[in-house]
Scaffold this active site. Structure first.
Site, mmCIF file in Angstrom:
data_model
loop_
_atom_site.group_PDB
_atom_site.id
_atom_site.type_symbol
_atom_site.label_atom_id
_atom_site.label_comp_id
_atom_site.label_asym_id
_atom_site.label_seq_id
_atom_site.Cartn_x
_atom_site.Cartn_y
_atom_site.Cartn_z
ATOM 1 C CB VAL A 11 103.721 49.948 42.274
ATOM 2 C CG1 VAL A 11 103.670 49.237 40.923
ATOM 3 C CG2 VAL A 11 102.618 49.417 43.179
ATOM 4 C CE LYS A 99 94.919 50.184 42.248
ATOM 5 N NZ LYS A 99 95.745 49.278 42.887
ATOM 6 C CD GLU A 123 96.426 41.215 33.922
ATOM 7 O OE1 GLU A 123 96.143 41.018 32.740
ATOM 8 O OE2 GLU A 123 95.669 40.913 34.868
ATOM 9 C CB VAL A 126 91.814 44.312 38.339
ATOM 10 C CG1 VAL A 126 90.828 43.401 39.070
ATOM 11 C CG2 VAL A 126 91.091 45.536 37.795
ATOM 12 N N GLY A 128 96.282 43.088 41.628
ATOM 13 C CA GLY A 128 97.751 43.140 41.791
ATOM 14 C C GLY A 128 98.453 42.146 40.892
ATOM 15 C CB ILE A 130 95.432 37.908 40.457
ATOM 16 C CG1 ILE A 130 95.591 37.807 41.968
ATOM 17 C CG2 ILE A 130 94.614 36.752 39.912
ATOM 18 C CD1 ILE A 130 94.268 37.934 42.729
ATOM 19 C CG ASP A 195 91.460 49.554 46.102
ATOM 20 O OD1 ASP A 195 92.312 50.095 45.381
ATOM 21 O OD2 ASP A 195 91.415 48.321 46.288
ATOM 22 C CE LYS A 199 92.124 46.930 43.413
ATOM 23 N NZ LYS A 199 92.475 46.539 44.789
ATOM 24 N N GLY A 297 100.740 44.492 47.103
ATOM 25 C CA GLY A 297 102.124 44.223 47.511
ATOM 26 C C GLY A 297 103.081 44.566 46.391
#
Ligand code: HSE
Length: 409
Positions: A11, A99, A123, A126, A128, A130, A195, A199, A297
């Site tokens: 990331v 997260k 943001e 949760v 990624g 979206i 995971d 979230k 991703g």
């Protein structure tokens, strides 16, 4: 505007690349130039066009007053928590995709951010790429959110999808997920549901206002799901999905869980395949609203982190108020024992005697199945029933293997 990035993994490197390659577009959109001043990582990165920005020393970032925004992409609690807290206390806004950190320490970090008049945004934590947290907090602000359900983990969704579509075993599908780079070498956090649980905590806290901690969420992963379960669900026109869910109860408390769930093919979540995520939120004014996209991703997640950096840069002097109070021990109720339809799979001596026995107990089994003439199992979906009542009925039978899954019909 000087910014720093902590962590240059998947990331963090994505954040650096977007900030560098889209520099002029970002400047145009926020009317300000973003300059990466430091990237914190203990590893060597000598061959990059921006290798000169690396530091191994957190103090370089902390003590540089010109750095106003820090993007944390290290992951995990330590040392991320300590670093993020110190950045906020030093008056820097922080954005993160972490997260685990937000689910465990969100209330405390938001409180510090508010006191210091800076922002703490997450943001990317949760779904990624979206956009879901901002729409939930801002666009649905006039609603009472009553519940949400979602597929919040791409790795497990990929694995279940391979089992459903390609008849792959759990073990083979996990191996493929690892080969494709979706699952980590140690896939525990994904396949055991941790995971997705983190979230759920973040979504539930933003939905209902009080911090929900990971240990309060009943969490079950997908490791016990077999191909036979998948095939039995299929015979009812259903698929098995790892669902994260939370809802407000009439007494003001909430219930929250992550568990494998038998989902009807008529439910929109059943069509969310591969590594995609989807979150269905119910507002009392809007009804159901659904968010869908890439939940993980490099590029997708980094784009959400960069958007938070841009938001901070645009609102340096004004902070986002998030409704996020401390939680308490009695706020989350795990066992509501409400009446639900249950998917029951029973393996015993032979189909006919099993069927006769259970017909006696449950009435006619309109949905019983058998896969072949040698099958020693029956499988049915009950009418709405309390799990305690179902367990009590089933406990009378010995020498049979019983699996119960919740349904979402
Ligand atoms: N491992 C996570 C997933 C990545 O598979 O969805 C994003 O949290």
């Amino acid at each position: 505007m000087n910014v720093a990035i902590m962590g240059h993994g998947v990331v963090g490197s994505g954040v650096a690349e977007i900030l560098i390659h889209r520099n002029s577009l970002i400047a145009e959109r926020i009317k300000n130039d973003i300059n990466i001043k430091y990237i914190l990582d203990l590893r060597e990165f000598n061959d990059l066009s921006y290798s000169d920005k690396f530091t191994k020393n957190f103090s370089d970032i902390l003590n540089d007053d010109s750095v106003k925004i820090v993007a944390e992409a290290m992951g995990g609690i330590n040392p991320a928590y300590d670093f993020v807290k110190r950045c906020l206390l030093a008056g820097k806004s922080v954005v993160t995709s972490n997260k685990e950190l937000v689910a465990a320490k969100g209330a405390e970090l938001i409180k510090i951010a508010n006191e210091k008049n800076v922002n703490f945004l997450f943001e990317a934590s949760v779904g990624g790429g979206i956009p879901v947290l901002r729409p939930m907090v801002q666009c649905l602000a006039a609603n009472e959110i009553t519940e949400f359900s979602g597929i919040l983990n791409g790795t497990t969704n990929f694995i279940l999808n391979k089992m459903i579509v390609d008849n792959m075993s759990f073990e083979d599908a996990l191996k493929l997920a690892q080969e494709n780079g979706y699952a980590e070498k140690d896939p525990t956090a994904d396949i055991e549901g941790h995971d997705a649980c983190r979230k759920v905590c973040i979504l539930a806290t933003l939905s209902f206002g009080k911090h929900v901690y990971p240990e309060q969420v009943a969490t079950d992963g997908i490791t016990k799901i077999t191909l036979d379960d998948v095939n039995a669900a299929d015979s009812f026109g259903c698929v098995i999905k790892l669902i994260g869910h939370a809802e407000k109860l009439t007494n003001g408390k909430i219930t929250a869980f992550v568990r494998p769930t038998v989902v009807s093919r008529e439910n929109m979540l059943s069509g969310v395949n591969g590594v995609f995520n989807a979150i269905m939120i119910t507002g009392d004014q809007t009804g159901e609203v659904m968010f869908y996209g890439k939940g993980a991703g490099k590029e997708a997640t980094a784009s959400a982190v960069v958007a938070d950096v841009m938001d901070c840069a645009k609102h340096l002097e004004s902070r986002k108020y998030l409704d996020w109070c401390d939680g308490d021990d009695n706020y989350v109720v795990n066992d509501t024992d409400s009446e639900e339809k249950m998917f029951v799979r029973i393996i015993g001596k032979d189909f006919d005697s099993l069927k006769a026995t259970f017909q006696k107990e449950f009435g006619s089994l309109t949905s019983s199945v058998t896969k072949n003439e040698f099958s020693k199992e029956i499988c049915f979906i009950t009418n709405p029933i309390k799990k305690s009542v179902l367990n009590e009925k089933l406990s009378r039978f010995e020498n049979i293997e019983i699996k119960i899954l919740h349904t979402m019909i």
